[in-house]
Design an enzyme around this catalytic site. Structure first.
Site, PDB file in Angstrom:
ATOM      1  N   TYR A  11       0.801  -1.268   0.075  1.00 56.08           N
ATOM      2  CA  TYR A  11       0.143   0.005  -0.216  1.00 56.08           C
ATOM      3  C   TYR A  11       0.806   1.275  -0.025  1.00 56.08           C
ATOM      4  CZ  TYR A  11      -3.542   3.538   2.175  1.00 56.08           C
ATOM      5  OH  TYR A  11      -4.161   4.551   2.523  1.00 56.08           O
ATOM      6  N   ASN A  32       7.841 -10.089  -1.870  1.00 52.54           N
ATOM      7  CA  ASN A  32       7.397 -11.357  -1.757  1.00 52.54           C
ATOM      8  C   ASN A  32       5.860 -11.691  -2.242  1.00 52.54           C
ATOM      9  OD1 ASN A  32       6.036 -11.022   0.549  1.00 52.54           O
ATOM     10  ND2 ASN A  32       7.703 -12.542   1.866  1.00 52.54           N
ATOM     11  N   ASN A  35       1.562  -9.939   0.845  1.00 50.50           N
ATOM     12  CA  ASN A  35       0.309  -9.093   0.788  1.00 50.50           C
ATOM     13  C   ASN A  35       0.113  -8.011  -0.277  1.00 50.50           C
ATOM     14  OD1 ASN A  35      -1.836  -8.183   2.721  1.00 50.50           O
ATOM     15  ND2 ASN A  35      -0.870  -6.692   3.649  1.00 50.50           N
ATOM     16  N   ILE A  59      13.004 -10.502   1.558  1.00 53.59           N
ATOM     17  CA  ILE A  59      14.115  -9.799   2.108  1.00 53.59           C
ATOM     18  C   ILE A  59      15.031 -10.721   2.940  1.00 53.59           C
ATOM     19  CG2 ILE A  59      13.370  -7.446   1.869  1.00 53.59           C
ATOM     20  CD1 ILE A  59      12.701  -7.802   4.932  1.00 53.59           C
ATOM     21  N   SER A 124       6.749   3.386  13.342  1.00 51.05           N
ATOM     22  CA  SER A 124       5.034   3.561  13.444  1.00 51.05           C
ATOM     23  C   SER A 124       5.070   4.281  14.702  1.00 51.05           C
ATOM     24  CB  SER A 124       4.609   2.180  13.493  1.00 51.05           C
ATOM     25  OG  SER A 124       3.033   2.445  14.015  1.00 51.05           O
ATOM     26  N   TYR A 149       3.816  -7.021  17.138  1.00 47.67           N
ATOM     27  CA  TYR A 149       4.064  -6.192  15.642  1.00 47.67           C
ATOM     28  C   TYR A 149       4.782  -4.799  16.399  1.00 47.67           C
ATOM     29  CZ  TYR A 149       3.266  -2.397  12.423  1.00 47.67           C
ATOM     30  OH  TYR A 149       3.438  -1.124  11.408  1.00 47.67           O
ATOM     31  N   LYS A 153       8.807  -3.474  15.612  1.00 45.46           N
ATOM     32  CA  LYS A 153       9.013  -2.022  15.011  1.00 45.46           C
ATOM     33  C   LYS A 153      10.210  -1.456  16.017  1.00 45.46           C
ATOM     34  CE  LYS A 153       6.968  -2.033  11.242  1.00 45.46           C
ATOM     35  NZ  LYS A 153       7.524  -1.730   9.912  1.00 45.46           N
ATOM     36  N   ARG A 292     -11.511  -2.107  22.088  1.00 44.14           N
ATOM     37  CA  ARG A 292     -10.706  -3.183  21.523  1.00 44.14           C
ATOM     38  C   ARG A 292      -9.525  -3.166  22.447  1.00 44.14           C
ATOM     39  NH1 ARG A 292      -8.566  -2.600  15.424  1.00 44.14           N
ATOM     40  NH2 ARG A 292      -7.499  -0.847  16.109  1.00 44.14           N
ATOM     41  N   ASP A 295      -6.197  -0.798  22.594  1.00 42.26           N
ATOM     42  CA  ASP A 295      -6.249   0.608  22.089  1.00 42.26           C
ATOM     43  C   ASP A 295      -6.032   1.666  22.857  1.00 42.26           C
ATOM     44  OD1 ASP A 295      -6.929  -0.081  19.275  1.00 42.26           O
ATOM     45  OD2 ASP A 295      -9.022   0.121  19.393  1.00 42.26           O
TER      46      ASP A 295
HETATM   47  P1  NAD Z   1       1.619  -3.441   2.829  1.00 43.01           P
HETATM   48  O1  NAD Z   1       1.318  -5.146   3.741  1.00 43.01           O
HETATM   49  O2  NAD Z   1       0.500  -3.076   2.056  1.00 43.01           O
HETATM   50  O3  NAD Z   1       3.067  -3.757   2.334  1.00 43.01           O
HETATM   51  C1  NAD Z   1       4.186  -4.626   2.871  1.00 43.01           C
HETATM   52  C2  NAD Z   1       4.676  -5.284   1.496  1.00 43.01           C
HETATM   53  O4  NAD Z   1       5.823  -5.994   2.079  1.00 43.01           O
HETATM   54  C3  NAD Z   1       3.676  -6.206   1.014  1.00 43.01           C
HETATM   55  O5  NAD Z   1       3.598  -5.829  -0.455  1.00 43.01           O
HETATM   56  C4  NAD Z   1       4.306  -7.502   1.069  1.00 43.01           C
HETATM   57  O6  NAD Z   1       3.950  -8.328   0.271  1.00 43.01           O
HETATM   58  C5  NAD Z   1       5.757  -7.182   1.588  1.00 43.01           C
HETATM   59  N1  NAD Z   1       6.571  -7.887   2.295  1.00 43.01           N
HETATM   60  C6  NAD Z   1       6.109  -8.439   3.528  1.00 43.01           C
HETATM   61  N2  NAD Z   1       7.111  -9.332   3.870  1.00 43.01           N
HETATM   62  C7  NAD Z   1       8.128  -9.299   3.032  1.00 43.01           C
HETATM   63  C8  NAD Z   1       9.324  -9.995   2.756  1.00 43.01           C
HETATM   64  N3  NAD Z   1       9.743 -10.714   4.007  1.00 43.01           N
HETATM   65  N4  NAD Z   1      10.172 -10.132   1.956  1.00 43.01           N
HETATM   66  C9  NAD Z   1       9.702  -8.871   0.911  1.00 43.01           C
HETATM   67  N5  NAD Z   1       8.555  -8.644   0.964  1.00 43.01           N
HETATM   68  C10 NAD Z   1       7.664  -8.564   2.129  1.00 43.01           C
HETATM   69  O7  NAD Z   1       1.827  -2.653   4.152  1.00 43.01           O
HETATM   70  P2  NAD Z   1       1.857  -0.984   4.238  1.00 43.01           P
HETATM   71  O8  NAD Z   1       0.694  -0.479   4.769  1.00 43.01           O
HETATM   72  O9  NAD Z   1       2.265  -0.564   2.899  1.00 43.01           O
HETATM   73  O10 NAD Z   1       2.992  -0.772   5.353  1.00 43.01           O
HETATM   74  C11 NAD Z   1       4.324  -0.445   4.704  1.00 43.01           C
HETATM   75  C12 NAD Z   1       5.513  -0.616   6.031  1.00 43.01           C
HETATM   76  O11 NAD Z   1       4.977   0.370   6.892  1.00 43.01           O
HETATM   77  C13 NAD Z   1       5.182  -1.882   7.056  1.00 43.01           C
HETATM   78  O12 NAD Z   1       6.521  -1.999   7.442  1.00 43.01           O
HETATM   79  C14 NAD Z   1       4.358  -1.444   8.156  1.00 43.01           C
HETATM   80  O13 NAD Z   1       4.459  -2.111   9.226  1.00 43.01           O
HETATM   81  C15 NAD Z   1       4.585   0.201   8.176  1.00 43.01           C
HETATM   82  N6  NAD Z   1       3.646   0.933   8.668  1.00 43.01           N
HETATM   83  C16 NAD Z   1       2.420   0.936   8.163  1.00 43.01           C
HETATM   84  C17 NAD Z   1       1.360   1.443   8.724  1.00 43.01           C
HETATM   85  C18 NAD Z   1      -0.080   1.308   8.198  1.00 43.01           C
HETATM   86  O14 NAD Z   1      -1.130   1.679   8.928  1.00 43.01           O
HETATM   87  N7  NAD Z   1      -0.162   0.821   7.045  1.00 43.01           N
HETATM   88  C19 NAD Z   1       1.427   2.182  10.029  1.00 43.01           C
HETATM   89  C20 NAD Z   1       2.753   2.345  10.296  1.00 43.01           C
HETATM   90  C21 NAD Z   1       3.803   1.708   9.925  1.00 43.01           C
HETATM   91  N1  UDP Z   2     -11.696   1.307  15.121  1.00 42.77           N
HETATM   92  C1  UDP Z   2     -12.909   0.964  15.050  1.00 42.77           C
HETATM   93  N2  UDP Z   2     -13.618  -0.110  14.373  1.00 42.77           N
HETATM   94  C2  UDP Z   2     -12.818  -1.024  13.407  1.00 42.77           C
HETATM   95  C3  UDP Z   2     -11.350  -0.442  13.336  1.00 42.77           C
HETATM   96  C4  UDP Z   2     -10.753   0.482  14.168  1.00 42.77           C
HETATM   97  O1  UDP Z   2     -13.667   1.642  15.842  1.00 42.77           O
HETATM   98  O2  UDP Z   2     -13.334  -1.700  12.838  1.00 42.77           O
HETATM   99  C5  UDP Z   2     -11.020   2.332  15.665  1.00 42.77           C
HETATM  100  C6  UDP Z   2      -9.835   2.001  16.667  1.00 42.77           C
HETATM  101  O3  UDP Z   2     -10.518   1.760  17.947  1.00 42.77           O
HETATM  102  C7  UDP Z   2      -9.255   3.217  16.676  1.00 42.77           C
HETATM  103  C8  UDP Z   2      -9.396   3.778  15.215  1.00 42.77           C
HETATM  104  O4  UDP Z   2     -10.442   3.193  14.768  1.00 42.77           O
HETATM  105  O5  UDP Z   2      -9.686   4.222  17.936  1.00 42.77           O
HETATM  106  C9  UDP Z   2      -8.164   3.704  14.221  1.00 42.77           C
HETATM  107  O6  UDP Z   2      -7.888   2.022  14.635  1.00 42.77           O
HETATM  108  P1  UDP Z   2      -6.959   1.434  13.351  1.00 42.77           P
HETATM  109  O7  UDP Z   2      -7.148   0.092  13.812  1.00 42.77           O
HETATM  110  O8  UDP Z   2      -7.406   1.941  12.100  1.00 42.77           O
HETATM  111  O9  UDP Z   2      -5.580   2.110  13.685  1.00 42.77           O
HETATM  112  P2  UDP Z   2      -4.740   2.082  14.993  1.00 42.77           P
HETATM  113  O10 UDP Z   2      -4.525   3.481  15.273  1.00 42.77           O
HETATM  114  O11 UDP Z   2      -5.099   1.106  15.876  1.00 42.77           O
HETATM  115  O12 UDP Z   2      -3.292   1.637  14.526  1.00 42.77           O
END
Ligand code: NAD
Ligand code: UDP
Length: 336
Positions: A11, A32, A35, A59, A124, A149, A153, A292, A295
């Site tokens: 994403y 890979n 996801n 990786i 994060s 998780y 991080k 939840r 949270d």
């Molecule tokens: P995502 O799952 O869409 O993207 C992660 C990508 O990494 C996927 O395409 C998956 O196929 C790939 N991947 C996972 N493990 C792998 C491996 N071992 N080797 C190669 N590829 C691998 O997630 P995202 O939302 O795009 O998040 C990207 C990064 O940002 C992640 O590290 C996530 O933890 C971090 N992050 C995301 C959020 C969020 O809410 N989306 C918030 C904070 C941090």
């Molecule tokens: N939340 C909710 N219903 C859902 C998913 C999330 O009410 O189905 C709420 C959650 O309790 C938090 C906010 O939405 O207050 C954001 O949650 P999310 O899981 O998107 O991100 P987080 O901040 O937990 O990483």
């Protein structure tokens, strides 16, 4: 300039690749596909006119990484690859530590061998745990995480910080994302969660498009203005631009650089439901449910450091976040 993008089919990675190409930077992707779908590559090409080099690999496979560094003159790595579902991490801690922590160590080792010492890591706001106050600055304590998780991080942040201490010629940038939402404004790329979404915005979008019956609002008895949880939602395009700003300003300079990437504004669950209803032109069904586990009540960023040092500030509104998500959801009701 070539930049290796781990998890570039995901994403945030896919949106960042598009913005990199527009800025004249060449992403080389390793993913890979655990996801993500291969079709993402076509979408990147449709938007940007360029199909980036793509390696379908893990990786944790050091030989694949070594060969990528041999084949390409890579200047820096943006490291998105990882697993990110909080609930799943509680059930599968070994898989999470292996993928997120071990994967990052293998990557750093391969980088060191290749003499590539510039890395930007996807961290994060979860590393701050339950903050004593808001807004959160980068100097708040970290480590009081509540699930594997979040701990993964935090551990990677610590490993990379120790690496910097051992060899200060590294450039290590830790970007602490708040809540990424939204989609590319073309509607061609967006978030495509597999199974039941864990996060708020994709869940709301799936209710609006008719894939799910109603949203469960997790708690309305928090000490917040309307009782529901408050978060700092940031448009994924702003987040992508934040990576470019980090790469340009500090990503090639020795140092340990730490930034929050958020908007500095908090929105409640009900604020987001209301904004989404406006964007899609209909009500979004929800019911109030118990809190939840794990949270926190509220969380938003102090964004001054990124603004001052990276010259970057999120500009896209909650309205754009919801409208862009809706455009993506309607055009791709089942995802990619
Ligand atoms: P995502 O799952 O869409 O993207 C992660 C990508 O990494 C996927 O395409 C998956 O196929 C790939 N991947 C996972 N493990 C792998 C491996 N071992 N080797 C190669 N590829 C691998 O997630 P995202 O939302 O795009 O998040 C990207 C990064 O940002 C992640 O590290 C996530 O933890 C971090 N992050 C995301 C959020 C969020 O809410 N989306 C918030 C904070 C941090
Ligand atoms: N939340 C909710 N219903 C859902 C998913 C999330 O009410 O189905 C709420 C959650 O309790 C938090 C906010 O939405 O207050 C954001 O949650 P999310 O899981 O998107 O991100 P987080 O901040 O937990 O990483």
């Amino acid at each position: 300039m070539k930049v290796l993008v781990t998890g570039g089919m995901g994403y945030i990675g896919s949106h960042t690749c598009v913005q990199m190409i527009e800025a004249g930077i060449e992403p080389i992707i390793i993913d890979n596909l655990c996801n993500a779908k291969e079709m993402v590559l076509d979408r990147i090409e449709m938007i940007s006119g360029v199909a980036p080099a793509f390696y379908h690999g893990d990786i944790r496979d050091e030989s694949v990484l070594d060969s990528i560094f041999t084949e390409h003159d890579i200047k820096a790595v943006i490291h998105f690859a990882g697993l990110k579902a909080v609930g799943e991490s509680v059930a599968k801690p070994l898989e999470y530590y292996d993928n997120n922590v071990n994967g990052s160590l293998v990557l750093a080792r391969s980088m060191r061998k290749a003499g590539v010492k510039n890395i930007i890591f996807s961290s994060s706001a979860t590393v701050y745990g339950d903050p004593a106050s808001v807004p959160i600055t980068e100097s708040f304590p970290t480590g009081a995480t509540t699930n594997p998780y979040g701990r993964s991080k935090y551990m990677v942040e610590e490993c990379l910080s120790d690496l910097f201490t051992s060899d200060p010629s590294w450039s290590i940038t830790l970007l602490r994302y708040f809540n990424p939402v939204g989609a590319h404004p073309t509607g061609l790329m967006g978030e495509d969660p597999q199974g039941i979404p864990n996060n708020l915005m994709p869940y709301i979008a799936q209710v609006a498009v008719g894939r799910r019956e109603k949203l469960s609002v997790y708690g309305n008895d928090y000490p917040t203005p309307d009782g529901t949880g408050v978060r700092d939602y940031i448009h994924v395009m702003d987040l992508a631009d934040g990576h470019l700003a980090a790469l340009t300003h500090v990503g090639l300079k020795s140092g340990l650089h730490i930034y929050n990437l958020g908007t500095g504004k908090g929105s409640s669950v009900l604020d987001m439901v209301e904004a989404f209803s406006q964007a899609c032109g209909k009500g979004v069904a929800y019911e109030i449910c118990p809190r939840r586990a794990g949270d926190i009540a509220e969380c938003w960023a102090n964004t001054e450091k990124a603004e001052r040092e990276l010259g970057w500030k999120a500009t896209r509104s909650v309205k754009e976040m919801t409208e862009d998500t809706w455009r993506w959801q309607v055009a791709n009701p089942q995802g990619y």
